[in-house]
Design a protein around this motif. Structure first.
Motif, PDB file in Angstrom:
ATOM      1  N   ALA A  57       1.100  -0.984   0.025  1.00  0.00           N
ATOM      2  CA  ALA A  57       0.150  -0.025   0.022  1.00  0.00           C
ATOM      3  C   ALA A  57       1.594   1.454   0.325  1.00  0.00           C
ATOM      4  O   ALA A  57       0.449   2.174  -0.565  1.00  0.00           O
ATOM      5  N   VAL A  58       2.116   1.271   0.814  1.00  0.00           N
ATOM      6  CA  VAL A  58       2.796   2.135   0.815  1.00  0.00           C
ATOM      7  C   VAL A  58       3.400   2.851  -0.792  1.00  0.00           C
ATOM      8  O   VAL A  58       3.308   3.371  -0.708  1.00  0.00           O
ATOM      9  N   ALA A 108       9.229   1.324   6.222  1.00  0.00           N
ATOM     10  CA  ALA A 108       8.104   1.325   5.031  1.00  0.00           C
ATOM     11  C   ALA A 108       8.703   2.992   4.423  1.00  0.00           C
ATOM     12  O   ALA A 108       8.666   2.722   3.398  1.00  0.00           O
ATOM     13  N   GLY A 109       9.253   3.723   5.868  1.00  0.00           N
ATOM     14  CA  GLY A 109       9.743   4.851   5.539  1.00  0.00           C
ATOM     15  C   GLY A 109      11.014   5.147   4.137  1.00  0.00           C
ATOM     16  O   GLY A 109      11.079   5.922   3.781  1.00  0.00           O
ATOM     17  N   SER A 110      11.439   4.266   3.968  1.00  0.00           N
ATOM     18  CA  SER A 110      12.622   3.742   3.219  1.00  0.00           C
ATOM     19  C   SER A 110      11.666   3.189   2.088  1.00  0.00           C
ATOM     20  O   SER A 110      12.396   3.722   1.040  1.00  0.00           O
ATOM     21  N   PHE A 114      12.676   5.243  -1.565  1.00  0.00           N
ATOM     22  CA  PHE A 114      12.941   5.615  -2.593  1.00  0.00           C
ATOM     23  C   PHE A 114      11.822   5.068  -4.098  1.00  0.00           C
ATOM     24  O   PHE A 114      12.011   5.625  -5.300  1.00  0.00           O
ATOM     25  N   ALA A 115      10.663   5.059  -3.771  1.00  0.00           N
ATOM     26  CA  ALA A 115       9.473   5.092  -4.442  1.00  0.00           C
ATOM     27  C   ALA A 115       9.150   5.866  -5.300  1.00  0.00           C
ATOM     28  O   ALA A 115       9.221   6.668  -6.558  1.00  0.00           O
ATOM     29  N   GLU A 116       9.779   7.325  -3.763  1.00  0.00           N
ATOM     30  CA  GLU A 116       8.968   8.803  -4.413  1.00  0.00           C
ATOM     31  C   GLU A 116      10.501   9.259  -5.742  1.00  0.00           C
ATOM     32  O   GLU A 116      10.445   9.921  -6.590  1.00  0.00           O
TER      33      GLU A 116
END
Length: 587
Positions: A57-58, A108-110, A114-116
């Motif tokens: 989801a993140v 989840a923050g990582s 990386f997704a951004e």
């Protein structure tokens, strides 16, 4: 390489950030899906907190709506997991669950980070690919509109890539490969060394010459085309050495421009030849001064490579002539004209007086005021002198014609004979004598008749073709028109009398004509007859004697002396030097 990715409709792919509504919708939708899945797992397996369901989801929230949505999903998911653990009967989460929750937040923050980064990079790549495609489309449109061909030479494989426009310019087929041999064959043999040398300079890493160059193509059908080429080499490091791997550029057909340049150059050459043949000097005057030419320097007497100032040129005008030039220019402008011409007088540097013809055009500025003048000037001194001579000659002809008519009238009035036929012969002979004198003057352009020819012409008809019967001796003497007419009449009367009564009336008779003249002195002419009938002094003066005496008298101031010797008549004629010098005055 980005064609597939460019089809994904990522939010913000065109450079704009996802909207707030997009973020909210994506976040709520993913949270609902994760919550439902989590509840189902918790029901099926009591006591399990499935943090791993949060990670997809993140990731999706970040990719689809940006890092804000991803962080929101991480936060809400963590709080919900904490809430679930707080609902247990034992009163809270275990240490293992707390550690798992912390690990979840970090992981989840990582994922969000990386997704951004991936999302932003993908957006930049997709946007760059779109811009590249748009740029390629514009370039293709521009090259087609400008009829510019694009070419590429791949040096490693010796492969030639030519655009459709480049193929059309070179006369290559629309499809099929283009080889180096084809390019070399279509290059004009005389220009091939030049294009090869240019390519060598462009491919040299130390030179990298990108200078445009023009050369000719010789197509298979014999047509010759002019083209201009622009090329740039692409260099890469291979094995530690910088080498050219590709040579790319453009090709444009400039045949029409070259033909126009040739026509312009030929026109300039023809104009220069016409100006030189017409001895015309080109000049231009503006506020900076005068721009002379070698021909203008020649006309005005300056050295061929001199650069005379406007003041030096103006100083050569005769008084008042420069004002005439200015007035001619002002009159032209007043009539709405910009061209004018005027003839004027000027002195060369060496002092010689010349007549010049100036033709000029006045150039105006944006406000309609004169800013400069350009034109030509010609030396028309010879033409003006010829015109003046013609005017003088016309006046002289009028004067001579009047005199001749007066002489003819006097001749007719004084002529007498026993019969009409005899009178006709007398008048005809005397007028013929005047005609012969007139012919000699005409041949000499009324600048003086030759005395020897005059005597020969008068005695020719009376010698009966026997040259030995007449002796002519004397220096060359030029007679003025009036003196020629007078002597012609006198010689005619003497020859007529000799043919009728004197030495020429017998075959053995002779006539000797001689003359002398000192420098600037009078002309003394002697007529001496011999071998004819015995001569006696006449008892009275006949009409012939009167005509003979009057011929030299009057304005000429000449004298006639007749000596009737038994062996033949001797006549001495004298004309003053002033009468002969009238040749110079009339010339």
């Amino acid at each position: 390489m980005f064609k597939g990715l460019s089809k994904i409709d990522l939010p913000g792919r065109n450079g704009a950030a996802p909207s707030l509504l997009t973020r909210v919708v994506v976040t709520i939708a993913l949270l609902v899906v994760v919550t439902v899945a989590r509840r189902a797992i918790a029901t099926a397996v009591p006591g399990v907190v499935p943090f791993s369901l949060q990670f997809p989801a993140v990731l999706l929230a970040t990719l689809l709506a940006g890092w804000v949505s991803g962080a929101t999903v991480v936060t809400i998911g963590g709080l919900y997991a904490w809430y679930l653990t707080m609902q247990r009967p034992n009163g809270g989460p275990t240490e293992a669950e707390l550690a798992t929750l912390a690990l979840y937040v970090v992981s989840a923050g990582s994922i969000v980070a990386f997704a951004e980064v991936f999302r932003v990079r993908a957006r930049m790549l997709v946007g760059g690919q779109a811009a590249l495609q748009a740029s390629e489309a514009r370039l293709e449109l521009a090259t087609k509109a400008a009829a510019v061909g694009v070419w590429e030479w791949r040096l490693a494989t010796n492969e030639m890539i030519y655009s459709p426009e480049a193929r059309a310019i070179c006369g290559f087929p629309a499809d099929g490969p283009v080889t180096y041999e084809m390019v070399a064959a279509v290059t004009h043999p005389e220009d091939f060394p030049h294009t090869s040398a240019q390519a060598e300079r462009a491919l040299d890493p130390q030179v990298r010459d990108e200078t445009p160059y023009d050369y000719r193509l010789k197509l298979a059908d014999g047509e010759v085309r002019w083209v201009t080429a622009n090329g740039r080499a692409v260099f890469e490091t291979v094995g530690g050495e910088t080498v050219a791997t590709r040579y790319v550029g453009t090709l444009q057909d400039i045949t029409a421009r070259k033909r126009a340049e040739v026509e312009r150059d030929e026109g300039a050459q023809r104009l220069a030849l016409a100006i030189d043949a017409g001895r015309m000097a080109v000049w231009q005057v503006d506020p900076r001064g005068i721009t002379p030419s070698p021909e203008l320097n020649r006309i005005m007497g300056f050295a061929e490579d001199a650069q005379p100032t406007l003041e030096e040129i103006n100083a050569l005008y005769l008084p008042g002539e420069q004002d005439r030039l200015r007035q001619a220019a002002q009159d032209a402008l007043a009539c709405g004209e910009r061209r004018f011409e005027v003839e004027y007088r000027a002195r060369r540097v060496d002092g010689a007086l010349r007549w010049l013809l100036a033709r000029a055009e006045i150039l105006l500025d944006d406000k309609g005021a004169p800013r400069s003048a350009i034109g030509v000037v010609m030396d028309v001194t010879e033409r003006r002198d010829s015109e003046e001579r013609l005017r003088l000659l016309a006046r002289e002809v009028d004067h001579r014609a009047n005199n001749l008519l007066t002489v003819v009238l006097s001749t007719v009035q004084l002529s007498q004979a026993p019969t009409v036929q005899a009178l006709k012969e007398v008048v005809s002979g005397r007028i013929a004598a005047l005609g012969r004198a007139h012919q000699l003057l005409s041949e000499a352009r009324w600048e003086g008749a030759d005395l020897r020819r005059l005597v020969e012409e008068e005695l020719l008809a009376f010698s009966l073709g026997e040259a030995a019967r007449v002796t002519i001796e004397g220096p060359d003497v030029a007679l003025s028109p009036a003196a020629a007419q007078a002597l012609a009449m006198a010689l005619h009367e003497l020859a007529t009398n000799a043919a009728k009564y004197g030495s020429l009336s017998k075959p053995e008779g002779r006539v000797a004509v001689s003359w002398t003249r000192g420098r600037g002195g009078p002309l003394n002419l002697r007529w001496a007859e011999s071998g004819g009938p015995e001569v006696a002094t006449p008892s009275r003066r006949g009409l012939g004697t009167v005509m003979l005496t009057r011929a030299l008298a009057g304005p000429l101031g000449g004298t006639t002396h007749l000596d009737w010797r038994p062996q033949g008549l001797v006549c001495d004629l004298e004309l003053p030097g002033e009468a002969l010098e009238q040749v110079v005055a009339s010339a």
